[in-house]
Design a protein around this motif. Sequence first.
Motif, PDB file in Angstrom:
ATOM      1  N   THR A   1       0.381 -22.917   7.682  1.00 24.95           N
ATOM      2  CA  THR A   1       1.269 -23.177   6.544  1.00 24.95           C
ATOM      3  C   THR A   1       0.510 -22.893   5.247  1.00 24.95           C
ATOM      4  OG1 THR A   1       0.567 -25.485   6.376  1.00 24.95           O
ATOM      5  CG2 THR A   1       2.451 -25.011   7.810  1.00 24.95           C
ATOM      6  N   TYR A   2       1.223 -22.996   4.169  1.00 24.62           N
ATOM      7  CA  TYR A   2       0.649 -22.856   2.831  1.00 24.62           C
ATOM      8  C   TYR A   2      -0.630 -23.685   2.684  1.00 24.62           C
ATOM      9  CZ  TYR A   2       0.199 -23.924  -2.158  1.00 24.62           C
ATOM     10  OH  TYR A   2      -0.282 -24.114  -3.416  1.00 24.62           O
ATOM     11  N   ASP A   3      -0.567 -24.947   3.157  1.00 26.70           N
ATOM     12  CA  ASP A   3      -1.712 -25.854   2.974  1.00 26.70           C
ATOM     13  C   ASP A   3      -2.994 -25.330   3.617  1.00 26.70           C
ATOM     14  OD1 ASP A   3      -0.212 -27.659   1.537  1.00 26.70           O
ATOM     15  OD2 ASP A   3       0.371 -28.814   3.312  1.00 26.70           O
ATOM     16  N   ASP A   4      -2.863 -24.574   4.701  1.00 28.65           N
ATOM     17  CA  ASP A   4      -4.064 -24.077   5.390  1.00 28.65           C
ATOM     18  C   ASP A   4      -4.811 -23.029   4.573  1.00 28.65           C
ATOM     19  OD1 ASP A   4      -3.766 -25.619   7.751  1.00 28.65           O
ATOM     20  OD2 ASP A   4      -2.174 -24.267   8.401  1.00 28.65           O
TER      21      ASP A   4
ATOM     22  N   GLU B   1       3.076  -3.978   0.549  1.00 31.81           N
ATOM     23  CA  GLU B   1       2.125  -2.873   0.571  1.00 31.81           C
ATOM     24  C   GLU B   1       0.903  -3.167  -0.298  1.00 31.81           C
ATOM     25  OE1 GLU B   1       4.400   0.573  -0.518  1.00 31.81           O
ATOM     26  OE2 GLU B   1       4.917   1.018   1.571  1.00 31.81           O
ATOM     27  N   GLN B   2       1.139  -3.714  -1.502  1.00 31.89           N
ATOM     28  CA  GLN B   2       0.005  -3.960  -2.406  1.00 31.89           C
ATOM     29  C   GLN B   2      -0.940  -5.021  -1.864  1.00 31.89           C
ATOM     30  OE1 GLN B   2       1.955  -4.694  -6.183  1.00 31.89           O
ATOM     31  NE2 GLN B   2       1.625  -2.561  -6.804  1.00 31.89           N
ATOM     32  N   ASP B   3      -0.344  -6.170  -1.387  1.00 30.08           N
ATOM     33  CA  ASP B   3      -1.168  -7.205  -0.761  1.00 30.08           C
ATOM     34  C   ASP B   3      -1.983  -6.631   0.395  1.00 30.08           C
ATOM     35  OD1 ASP B   3      -0.564  -9.317  -2.351  1.00 30.08           O
ATOM     36  OD2 ASP B   3       0.727 -10.358  -0.916  1.00 30.08           O
ATOM     37  N   LEU B   4      -1.328  -5.840   1.212  1.00 31.48           N
ATOM     38  CA  LEU B   4      -1.993  -5.300   2.399  1.00 31.48           C
ATOM     39  C   LEU B   4      -3.172  -4.419   2.013  1.00 31.48           C
ATOM     40  CD1 LEU B   4       0.623  -4.294   5.125  1.00 31.48           C
ATOM     41  CD2 LEU B   4      -0.892  -6.283   5.047  1.00 31.48           C
ATOM     42  N   ALA B   5      -3.034  -3.702   0.890  1.00 29.19           N
ATOM     43  CA  ALA B   5      -4.141  -2.866   0.427  1.00 29.19           C
ATOM     44  C   ALA B   5      -5.371  -3.726   0.138  1.00 29.19           C
ATOM     45  CB  ALA B   5      -3.723  -2.097  -0.826  1.00 29.19           C
ATOM     46  N   ASP B   6      -5.118  -4.988  -0.244  1.00 30.75           N
ATOM     47  CA  ASP B   6      -6.221  -5.937  -0.456  1.00 30.75           C
ATOM     48  C   ASP B   6      -6.547  -6.738   0.797  1.00 30.75           C
ATOM     49  OD1 ASP B   6      -6.227  -5.170  -3.120  1.00 30.75           O
ATOM     50  OD2 ASP B   6      -4.800  -6.741  -3.699  1.00 30.75           O
ATOM     51  N   GLY B   7      -5.886  -6.413   1.892  1.00 24.96           N
ATOM     52  CA  GLY B   7      -6.148  -7.131   3.150  1.00 24.96           C
ATOM     53  C   GLY B   7      -5.476  -8.483   3.238  1.00 24.96           C
ATOM     54  N   ASN B   8      -4.400  -8.677   2.478  1.00 24.50           N
ATOM     55  CA  ASN B   8      -3.771  -9.992   2.438  1.00 24.50           C
ATOM     56  C   ASN B   8      -2.278  -9.960   2.786  1.00 24.50           C
ATOM     57  OD1 ASN B   8      -6.020 -11.481   1.608  1.00 24.50           O
ATOM     58  ND2 ASN B   8      -5.689 -10.913  -0.553  1.00 24.50           N
ATOM     59  N   VAL B   9      -1.786 -11.123   3.176  1.00 25.07           N
ATOM     60  CA  VAL B   9      -0.351 -11.403   3.143  1.00 25.07           C
ATOM     61  C   VAL B   9      -0.177 -12.621   2.234  1.00 25.07           C
ATOM     62  CG1 VAL B   9       0.175 -10.466   5.435  1.00 25.07           C
ATOM     63  CG2 VAL B   9      -0.505 -12.873   5.206  1.00 25.07           C
ATOM     64  N   THR B  10       1.061 -12.858   1.805  1.00 26.89           N
ATOM     65  CA  THR B  10       1.334 -14.021   0.958  1.00 26.89           C
ATOM     66  C   THR B  10       2.185 -15.024   1.729  1.00 26.89           C
ATOM     67  OG1 THR B  10       1.229 -12.726  -1.071  1.00 26.89           O
ATOM     68  CG2 THR B  10       2.492 -14.781  -1.168  1.00 26.89           C
ATOM     69  N   LEU B  11       1.793 -16.306   1.662  1.00 30.04           N
ATOM     70  CA  LEU B  11       2.576 -17.373   2.286  1.00 30.04           C
ATOM     71  C   LEU B  11       3.335 -18.128   1.206  1.00 30.04           C
ATOM     72  CD1 LEU B  11       0.227 -19.128   4.887  1.00 30.04           C
ATOM     73  CD2 LEU B  11       1.574 -17.033   5.082  1.00 30.04           C
ATOM     74  N   LYS B  12       4.616 -18.264   1.384  1.00 24.42           N
ATOM     75  CA  LYS B  12       5.427 -19.028   0.429  1.00 24.42           C
ATOM     76  C   LYS B  12       6.040 -20.223   1.162  1.00 24.42           C
ATOM     77  CE  LYS B  12       9.428 -18.538  -2.684  1.00 24.42           C
ATOM     78  NZ  LYS B  12       8.864 -18.582  -4.052  1.00 24.42           N
ATOM     79  N   GLU B  13       5.689 -21.427   0.688  1.00 29.05           N
ATOM     80  CA  GLU B  13       6.273 -22.647   1.230  1.00 29.05           C
ATOM     81  C   GLU B  13       7.631 -22.835   0.569  1.00 29.05           C
ATOM     82  OE1 GLU B  13       4.033 -26.674   2.035  1.00 29.05           O
ATOM     83  OE2 GLU B  13       4.698 -26.630  -0.059  1.00 29.05           O
ATOM     84  N   MET B  14       8.695 -22.792   1.352  1.00 24.67           N
ATOM     85  CA  MET B  14      10.029 -22.727   0.744  1.00 24.67           C
ATOM     86  C   MET B  14      10.440 -24.045   0.085  1.00 24.67           C
ATOM     87  SD  MET B  14      11.162 -19.627   0.962  1.00 24.67           S
ATOM     88  CE  MET B  14      12.949 -19.435   1.094  1.00 24.67           C
TER      89      MET B  14
ATOM     90  N   ALA C   1      14.349 -21.264   6.440  1.00 21.64           N
ATOM     91  CA  ALA C   1      12.967 -20.938   6.798  1.00 21.64           C
ATOM     92  C   ALA C   1      12.010 -21.899   6.089  1.00 21.64           C
ATOM     93  CB  ALA C   1      12.649 -19.496   6.405  1.00 21.64           C
ATOM     94  N   GLU C   2      11.042 -22.420   6.834  1.00 18.58           N
ATOM     95  CA  GLU C   2      10.042 -23.307   6.230  1.00 18.58           C
ATOM     96  C   GLU C   2       9.027 -22.519   5.430  1.00 18.58           C
ATOM     97  OE1 GLU C   2       8.023 -26.188   8.680  1.00 18.58           O
ATOM     98  OE2 GLU C   2       9.907 -26.605   9.741  1.00 18.58           O
ATOM     99  N   THR C   3       8.553 -21.431   6.034  1.00 16.78           N
ATOM    100  CA  THR C   3       7.532 -20.600   5.394  1.00 16.78           C
ATOM    101  C   THR C   3       7.972 -19.146   5.413  1.00 16.78           C
ATOM    102  OG1 THR C   3       5.766 -22.099   6.131  1.00 16.78           O
ATOM    103  CG2 THR C   3       5.105 -19.848   5.514  1.00 16.78           C
ATOM    104  N   VAL C   4       7.841 -18.465   4.271  1.00 14.44           N
ATOM    105  CA  VAL C   4       8.069 -17.022   4.254  1.00 14.44           C
ATOM    106  C   VAL C   4       6.704 -16.342   4.164  1.00 14.44           C
ATOM    107  CG1 VAL C   4       9.039 -15.082   2.969  1.00 14.44           C
ATOM    108  CG2 VAL C   4      10.370 -17.185   3.256  1.00 14.44           C
ATOM    109  N   VAL C   5       6.468 -15.429   5.105  1.00 11.60           N
ATOM    110  CA  VAL C   5       5.243 -14.644   5.092  1.00 11.60           C
ATOM    111  C   VAL C   5       5.604 -13.291   4.481  1.00 11.60           C
ATOM    112  CG1 VAL C   5       3.354 -13.702   6.459  1.00 11.60           C
ATOM    113  CG2 VAL C   5       4.518 -15.810   7.215  1.00 11.60           C
ATOM    114  N   ILE C   6       5.100 -13.022   3.292  1.00 11.28           N
ATOM    115  CA  ILE C   6       5.440 -11.778   2.604  1.00 11.28           C
ATOM    116  C   ILE C   6       4.399 -10.724   2.943  1.00 11.28           C
ATOM    117  CG2 ILE C   6       5.880 -10.693   0.367  1.00 11.28           C
ATOM    118  CD1 ILE C   6       6.441 -13.640  -0.667  1.00 11.28           C
ATOM    119  N   VAL C   7       4.853  -9.670   3.615  1.00 13.21           N
ATOM    120  CA  VAL C   7       3.958  -8.575   3.979  1.00 13.21           C
ATOM    121  C   VAL C   7       4.306  -7.404   3.059  1.00 13.21           C
ATOM    122  CG1 VAL C   7       3.103  -7.123   5.841  1.00 13.21           C
ATOM    123  CG2 VAL C   7       3.962  -9.429   6.363  1.00 13.21           C
TER     124      VAL C   7
END
Lengths: 437, 437
Positions: free
Chosen positions: A432-435, A398-411, A390-396
Amino acid sequence: MPTYERLKGFRDFYPPEMAARREVVDTVEDAARRYGFREIATPRLERAELWTDKSGDDIVDELYAFEDHGGRHVTLAPELTPTVARMYAAKSQELSKPVKWVSTRPFWRYEAVQQGRFREFYQTNIDVFGSSEPEADAEVLATAADALTDLGLTTDDFEFRVSHRDILGSLLRSFDADVDVIAAIRAVDKSEKVDENEYLDLLADAGLGYDEAREFDDLLGVTDPANLDELTDFAASDGLADAVENLRAVLAAADDYGVGDYCDLSLRTARGLDYYTGAVFECFDATGEVSRSVFGGGRYDDLIEEFGGQPTPAVGVAPGYAPLTLLLERADVLPEAAVSTDYYVLQVGDTREVAARVARDLRARGHVVETDVSDRSFGAQMGYADSVNAETVVIVGEQDLADGNVTLKEMSSGDQTTAPVDAFPGEFDRPTYDDFA
Amino acid sequence: MPTYERLKGFRDFYPPEMAARREVVDTVEDAARRYGFREIATPRLERAELWTDKSGDDIVDELYAFEDHGGRHVTLAPELTPTVARMYAAKSQELSKPVKWVSTRPFWRYEAVQQGRFREFYQTNIDVFGSSEPEADAEVLATAADALTDLGLTTDDFEFRVSHRDILGSLLRSFDADVDVIAAIRAVDKSEKVDENEYLDLLADAGLGYDEAREFDDLLGVTDPANLDELTDFAASDGLADAVENLRAVLAAADDYGVGDYCDLSLRTARGLDYYTGAVFECFDATGEVSRSVFGGGRYDDLIEEFGGQPTPAVGVAPGYAPLTLLLERADVLPEAAVSTDYYVLQVGDTREVAARVARDLRARGHVVETDVSDRSFGAQMGYADSVNAETVVIVGEQDLADGNVTLKEMSSGDQTTAPVDAFPGEFDRPTYDDFA
């Protein structure tokens, strides 16, 4: 618990190897597509008579033939030509000429399994029907050359050794009208695989004297098309002069088509199959490391008629993927055997609905997207994401979502950043992460 | 001159029909690709024991089986599952789970030929191995739904009728522990094809009393997942409660995956094959015009182990192209059966070298480009260009070339204009009439 074995000479292709193979096949098919060859699909099973009526014992002995439940003698097809001849004959009136067909599929022959040779083997057949002009021969050569250069091969990697059946036949008949031309051409085809005495014996068996055999072989040594006059000087016949003119015309057309550099005059390249009638060629590894012919092709103007069609000139080539893979490996241009994944959408906690929406939106943009379907831990999911590259992992989470976010990890780098879930992927075609960093 | 016939139940695909078919197959495969299913390729021939050891007589009687030259009992594969089970078992330790495989290929069964049913038929098999979670079932449903909507179908066109083998089995056992569950499920599978009395007779043969059979069938009439409690109220068993919970979880996951609208609870959809173990579904034409099931899928958690692997949950779907084509035709979204050509480079006089260069440059930009390989007249070339649906004809004529030009003819309008040969295609990726008019 029984375990079952695969049949000898048959192969399973798992995803990493298949990814490389698909890239090779797609490249060859795309070259044919750009030349206007049109895809067809054909039965894997045919009436056995298509081969037993006409083919040499070599092929007939290797058929996977049997009787079906209706008592028909049937066989797995060992090659495409009789099938396309049957198809052409069935619709020859309504087909717009020239007919240019391409198809990729397996064929089957029960023969000894060795490196680059299997009992189930895949080829892309590329054929032009309905033109006897040298441009048709040259177009087949150009398509094959473009496929190989698109795969990353260069003039240093491969060469097409070009010969002509009618030159060989006319020369042979000039020695003795009764010579067995087919047997003699088979001898030429074997000349590089047997020692000289055996080669001369084979030519003698075909009806040449030993002095004639040596003289004949000397004549085949010409490598410059300009020197083909030596042949017509040696034996004046209309057939030979026409054949020499035709071979020169094919090579000249190949020049105009931009692939002359790949073509070497090589009259000793005879092609083993009996049905060729004009220009023939074989592709070889230019370094010689892969010693066997990679694939071959040529003109077969009599075959459609033999299979019940109107007389129809034809010329074709059929790259086979097992030997081609050997050449690509030797030249170090075989595509990497690995799967690729654009995004892995990782779920932490009860986030399936959002993760599914994100995955869906990314897929709608054409990407390869996986998400958890196994109810696994963060670590297990991350390990899987890594295993599918995987090039990018999008971490969804519960805690991030409470803040309205997801986390992008560039592998590749391990860098990560957050992105607003409501804007992801949002306006981005390939975020991607860069964006978001 | 003999003519040879194609075998009954086998098909030749000529280019126009094949172009439509390729578009359909590519669309299905692309949906699977976006979900991270990875392509594999598999032998067409396998040991016959893969089927004769386990399959019902229905399949065994229809095998194209024979003895090969080495005395092995072999058969053309009638389905993919035993082959992928064999492949999975051979490498289960090293495969990263879940394993998600896709492949498109023909299979063979000697059965009666009818509309949408052939002896050689093509399927795309899409399977997840190694997850027993409802998300895996839902992902298979979502992949199939995306493939169909990508083909232009809508909720008005198709529905997935979803059932569950364990619900049927647990209900049946609640009547009588000795009931022949497989026979009864086969009866359910036939319920829409036979009249009511015959259906009840089949259930009776499987061990239910006639009153029980009617009661059982009534219970299967539930269409709202909320009403599945009627079943657990009727028969309290852990197996039934678990199965109901699992089916609800699959439908809920399908909702999250955005494809809940395509899924209808339909317990009478039983799937004929014996090896299913959990959720099963069949795709139907929502209008009913295509009466037969278009394709089906479901969970088969026992099969990998039966074929010698570790116990491995599995779920899959296998769209077949003959019935799918019937649905696409009914919905009027079957792709057009026609070849397409971006450019035909027409030669007038001795212009081959320039025409070849122009064709080559256009091909390098990825276009489908044909040129004359038959030494034909202007009119014959124009007729051919029209027959292959060329969008633009580039006329390379001696007179134009003397002025440094080629002529572009837009085939849809008949409009033409000249373009400087040295700047063609030049900076243009896809030069048309409009760029030079």
